[in-house]
Design a protein around this motif. Structure first.
Motif, PDB file in Angstrom:
ATOM      1  N   ARG A 246     -65.000  74.482  24.662  1.00  0.00           N
ATOM      2  CA  ARG A 246     -65.752  75.681  24.311  1.00  0.00           C
ATOM      3  C   ARG A 246     -66.388  75.572  22.925  1.00  0.00           C
ATOM      4  N   GLN A 247     -65.595  75.044  21.959  1.00  0.00           N
ATOM      5  CA  GLN A 247     -66.086  74.953  20.584  1.00  0.00           C
ATOM      6  C   GLN A 247     -67.254  73.980  20.458  1.00  0.00           C
ATOM      7  N   ALA A 248     -67.354  73.072  21.397  1.00  0.00           N
ATOM      8  CA  ALA A 248     -68.453  72.097  21.341  1.00  0.00           C
ATOM      9  C   ALA A 248     -69.778  72.693  21.798  1.00  0.00           C
ATOM     10  N   CYS A 249     -69.730  73.877  22.400  1.00  0.00           N
ATOM     11  CA  CYS A 249     -70.947  74.447  22.997  1.00  0.00           C
ATOM     12  C   CYS A 249     -71.742  75.273  21.982  1.00  0.00           C
TER      13      CYS A 249
ATOM     14  N   MET B 147     -84.034  54.259  34.761  1.00  0.00           N
ATOM     15  CA  MET B 147     -84.166  54.832  33.431  1.00  0.00           C
ATOM     16  C   MET B 147     -82.810  54.917  32.736  1.00  0.00           C
ATOM     17  N   LEU B 148     -82.699  54.323  31.556  1.00  0.00           N
ATOM     18  CA  LEU B 148     -81.447  54.433  30.804  1.00  0.00           C
ATOM     19  C   LEU B 148     -81.435  55.744  30.029  1.00  0.00           C
ATOM     20  N   LEU B 149     -80.251  56.246  29.777  1.00  0.00           N
ATOM     21  CA  LEU B 149     -80.114  57.497  29.030  1.00  0.00           C
ATOM     22  C   LEU B 149     -80.404  57.262  27.550  1.00  0.00           C
ATOM     23  N   ASP B 150     -81.168  58.147  26.958  1.00  0.00           N
ATOM     24  CA  ASP B 150     -81.494  58.085  25.528  1.00  0.00           C
ATOM     25  C   ASP B 150     -80.883  59.325  24.862  1.00  0.00           C
ATOM     26  N   ALA B 151     -79.987  59.087  23.919  1.00  0.00           N
ATOM     27  CA  ALA B 151     -79.264  60.222  23.309  1.00  0.00           C
ATOM     28  C   ALA B 151     -80.221  61.278  22.756  1.00  0.00           C
ATOM     29  N   ASN B 152     -81.368  60.832  22.248  1.00  0.00           N
ATOM     30  CA  ASN B 152     -82.308  61.775  21.641  1.00  0.00           C
ATOM     31  C   ASN B 152     -83.069  62.612  22.655  1.00  0.00           C
ATOM     32  N   ASP B 153     -82.939  62.250  23.920  1.00  0.00           N
ATOM     33  CA  ASP B 153     -83.640  62.994  24.965  1.00  0.00           C
ATOM     34  C   ASP B 153     -82.675  63.773  25.856  1.00  0.00           C
ATOM     35  N   CYS B 154     -81.395  63.759  25.504  1.00  0.00           N
ATOM     36  CA  CYS B 154     -80.381  64.347  26.389  1.00  0.00           C
ATOM     37  C   CYS B 154     -79.876  65.713  25.912  1.00  0.00           C
ATOM     38  N   GLN B 155     -79.467  66.509  26.882  1.00  0.00           N
ATOM     39  CA  GLN B 155     -78.684  67.711  26.656  1.00  0.00           C
ATOM     40  C   GLN B 155     -77.544  67.686  27.666  1.00  0.00           C
ATOM     41  N   LEU B 156     -76.464  68.356  27.335  1.00  0.00           N
ATOM     42  CA  LEU B 156     -75.290  68.341  28.215  1.00  0.00           C
ATOM     43  C   LEU B 156     -74.918  69.770  28.580  1.00  0.00           C
ATOM     44  N   VAL B 157     -74.685  70.008  29.864  1.00  0.00           N
ATOM     45  CA  VAL B 157     -74.219  71.322  30.312  1.00  0.00           C
ATOM     46  C   VAL B 157     -72.829  71.171  30.931  1.00  0.00           C
ATOM     47  N   LEU B 158     -71.864  71.852  30.359  1.00  0.00           N
ATOM     48  CA  LEU B 158     -70.487  71.855  30.879  1.00  0.00           C
ATOM     49  C   LEU B 158     -70.328  73.042  31.813  1.00  0.00           C
ATOM     50  N   VAL B 159     -70.040  72.765  33.075  1.00  0.00           N
ATOM     51  CA  VAL B 159     -70.045  73.807  34.098  1.00  0.00           C
ATOM     52  C   VAL B 159     -68.628  74.223  34.480  1.00  0.00           C
TER      53      VAL B 159
ATOM     54  N   ALA C 101     -70.904  63.500  22.834  1.00  0.00           N
ATOM     55  CA  ALA C 101     -72.043  64.371  22.533  1.00  0.00           C
ATOM     56  C   ALA C 101     -72.047  64.758  21.055  1.00  0.00           C
ATOM     57  N   ARG C 102     -70.865  65.041  20.512  1.00  0.00           N
ATOM     58  CA  ARG C 102     -70.780  65.388  19.101  1.00  0.00           C
ATOM     59  C   ARG C 102     -71.242  64.200  18.249  1.00  0.00           C
ATOM     60  N   LEU C 103     -70.752  63.012  18.601  1.00  0.00           N
ATOM     61  CA  LEU C 103     -71.072  61.796  17.855  1.00  0.00           C
ATOM     62  C   LEU C 103     -72.576  61.517  17.848  1.00  0.00           C
ATOM     63  N   PHE C 104     -73.240  61.788  18.970  1.00  0.00           N
ATOM     64  CA  PHE C 104     -74.669  61.471  19.078  1.00  0.00           C
ATOM     65  C   PHE C 104     -75.553  62.711  18.902  1.00  0.00           C
ATOM     66  N   GLU C 105     -74.946  63.789  18.445  1.00  0.00           N
ATOM     67  CA  GLU C 105     -75.677  65.024  18.189  1.00  0.00           C
ATOM     68  C   GLU C 105     -76.499  65.480  19.383  1.00  0.00           C
TER      69      GLU C 105
ATOM     70  N   GLU D 178     -56.525  67.139  35.881  1.00  0.00           N
ATOM     71  CA  GLU D 178     -56.227  66.699  34.516  1.00  0.00           C
ATOM     72  C   GLU D 178     -57.142  65.550  34.096  1.00  0.00           C
ATOM     73  N   GLN D 179     -57.348  64.639  35.044  1.00  0.00           N
ATOM     74  CA  GLN D 179     -58.197  63.471  34.783  1.00  0.00           C
ATOM     75  C   GLN D 179     -59.642  63.908  34.549  1.00  0.00           C
ATOM     76  N   VAL D 180     -60.089  64.888  35.333  1.00  0.00           N
ATOM     77  CA  VAL D 180     -61.450  65.398  35.183  1.00  0.00           C
ATOM     78  C   VAL D 180     -61.625  66.018  33.794  1.00  0.00           C
ATOM     79  N   LEU D 181     -60.635  66.795  33.377  1.00  0.00           N
ATOM     80  CA  LEU D 181     -60.696  67.435  32.058  1.00  0.00           C
ATOM     81  C   LEU D 181     -60.700  66.404  30.935  1.00  0.00           C
ATOM     82  N   GLU D 182     -59.907  65.370  31.124  1.00  0.00           N
ATOM     83  CA  GLU D 182     -59.818  64.332  30.097  1.00  0.00           C
ATOM     84  C   GLU D 182     -61.183  63.617  29.966  1.00  0.00           C
ATOM     85  N   ARG D 183     -61.829  63.384  31.085  1.00  0.00           N
ATOM     86  CA  ARG D 183     -63.174  62.781  31.036  1.00  0.00           C
ATOM     87  C   ARG D 183     -64.160  63.734  30.345  1.00  0.00           C
ATOM     88  N   ALA D 184     -64.008  65.021  30.606  1.00  0.00           N
ATOM     89  CA  ALA D 184     -64.897  65.999  29.978  1.00  0.00           C
ATOM     90  C   ALA D 184     -64.709  65.994  28.463  1.00  0.00           C
ATOM     91  N   ARG D 185     -63.456  65.873  28.022  1.00  0.00           N
ATOM     92  CA  ARG D 185     -63.195  65.838  26.579  1.00  0.00           C
ATOM     93  C   ARG D 185     -63.869  64.633  25.932  1.00  0.00           C
TER      94      ARG D 185
END
Lengths: 198, 198, 198, 198
Positions: D65-68, D1-13, D40-44, D27-34
């Motif tokens: 944080r501001q993205a949540c 199954m491919l990911l569909d932006a309209n069916d997704c939600q993201l949880v930052l843990v 997520a912002r781009l695809f709402e 640092e690398q992990v944080l950069e990937r999170a950014r």
């Protein structure tokens, strides 16, 4: 499922003189094969061998060859055009004439040892193709002894193991074989197993 | 399925004095075992131990041994010739006489803790064989604590983990165990868990 | 299931001039692709190609391009907005008019070659998305030739292989393909296969 | 199954200030999170956040944080004692009063986005425990974004990924997410996605 020596057979695939020098870590692979054969002798596990176009690739090393009840020359990469399957499943393929003998003279068919261990080269060609063919026989359990297998490139060997595992083949090491056939430190063969595995 | 401390039991397999020096990264494996035992004490998880031919391989280290309700000597590599299964499943194996007692005098059987954690050496021999035996008991969940297990060769250890995972065993690390038993930072045992795991 | 040359088709995904220099081990990936194409020619396996926004990323290398029956330009990362599926399944999508012809004039539909091999770049984008789309067609067997695939970062490539394997895609190497299509050292194409794979 | 932006939600843990310096490759992990958050912002795609005992471990970095839409403080390692599940499944948990409203006044429940992407730290504690809890909800598809997750020790992180995969969690990378949400190079957001991922 643990390996039971009384239910196992071993097939040595193409450990041949003119192939092994091209195999990555070939010496180590051969050394593991020698230990495996010593274990098979100790536990009276039948050993069969195959040789791929032996006129070109040469014979197996004598110490492996002598351990085999029969060595089957072959041209196909998988073993399906040799009598291997008939050797592995004597009960499933009784000689046609046997039925005409009076019952008391018929030799009962030897029960099939349903666990077939494969080891040899190349992991991603002859071992893989033979394993895939055997897998189609639901009555057999197909086991590949990974550290006694090699390919010219490690990447091909590792991809073979991943593909075999995905197909349901059980992957073991020579040490697992030795200690599963032994099962207990009280078995009188302990010292010999330890000598082979150290 | 997350681990629930109230449903777990822990079996320490053969961390013995004359075996551990031969294990790859043996010191690190023992240190993980010590943390696991400290966690078990903290969460009142029953701990059992096994010792393989202890007259030859010596005892477990005292700090592990003292944590065990019972230490079972064994000769078989898997634990099937010890009373281990009866200890793990008291409800499933009630004493024969109990039924003749009047009902109000019978002690209700302790409910089985169905999640059995295994840790020890060698990963591909005694841990693997014990796990495979336990797997045949569908009522048990078999879990192997991978970073508290070792083998003489890493290749055998890794092959054991792959084979166990393919058979349906759950592989966890000591840290996973600690934080799943704890579940919440509000649990008063947090500081102790963190002290054990840092 | 072993690969059967008569049941296979090959899709070359986006080996394009302005993409390949960014791919990790790009030269090696291209060299594996060239071998794969040579094998396809030898075994008369149909080859199709895709080019992602070719006006921007440039064409495939000529030696790969010439091997393709058709090269499909595309903008979507997966191939679902190209005629690829219709090319792969001619029998499943007969031309509408055929039914109005008298029976003896109708050309029997070419039987579908149900095993679709994918190779190309990036492993975790266009190869993965195309494989996932093809997987939804139960009549097709989806195979990815791992060592002929690349991504800019190895980590993305490896994560793609793990995800594809978990979804049921078969992962093979170029050498597996060659020796499974060949099957036997008696096949007259042996020398050519060995020349391609050495 | 491919990911569909309209069916997704993201949880930052738990990407928290006093936890991240202890994470391997933090640092690398944080950069990937950014990057993930920018996608997520781009695809709402709705973004939720969790903070483990924030009084002790500090807040998430402001740009995450501001993205949540909402940041949930928690003490349990898995998210089961926060309102997270209710936020993820608004349709499944309608407000009790809604039924008493006349039909034409009732707001239709927002359809659940059934694909829940998890990313964060530690991979083998809070991410793993949250994923396991979500897995019990058959209507949700649980996806972990592996390269945006970290643990203090790589071994724990890798063991978490193996265990999650064995349980049926889909493992993806940030790049997979970006290109699956985008799907086509014709999408006007292409340039922005490429800018985020290069």
């Amino acid at each position: 499922m643990l390996l039971d020596a009384n239910d196992c057979q071993l097939v040595l695939v193409d450990y041949q003189a003119r192939l092994m020098p091209a195999i990555a870590h070939g010496e180590q692979v051969l050394e593991r094969a020698r230990r495996l054969v010593a274990l098979a002798r100790l536990f009276e596990v039948p050993v069969w061998g195959t040789e791929q176009v032996p006129d070109k690739l040469g014979p197996m090393p004598p110490e492996l060859r002598q351990a085999c009840r029969q060595v089957l020359p072959k041209a196909a990469f998988d073993a399906s055009d040799t009598p291997l399957l008939r050797l592995l499943q004597p009960a499933a393929a009784p000689a046609g004439n046997a039925r005409s003998l009076p019952k008391h003279l018929r030799k009962p068919p030897e029960p099939t040892r349903a666990t077939v261990l494969l080891a040899g080269c190349e992991a991603h060609v002859c071992v893989l193709q033979t394993a895939m063919t055997l897998l189609e026989h639901d009555e057999l359990e197909v086991v590949v002894v990974s550290d006694a297998c090699g390919s010219r490139r490690d990447r091909d060997r590792d991809a073979a193991f991943d593909r075999l595992a995905a197909e349901g083949v059980v992957l073991v090491t020579v040490e697992m074989v030795g200690f599963e056939w032994l099962r207990s430190a009280r078995d009188p063969r302990l010292a010999q197993v330890l000598a082979e595995l150290k």
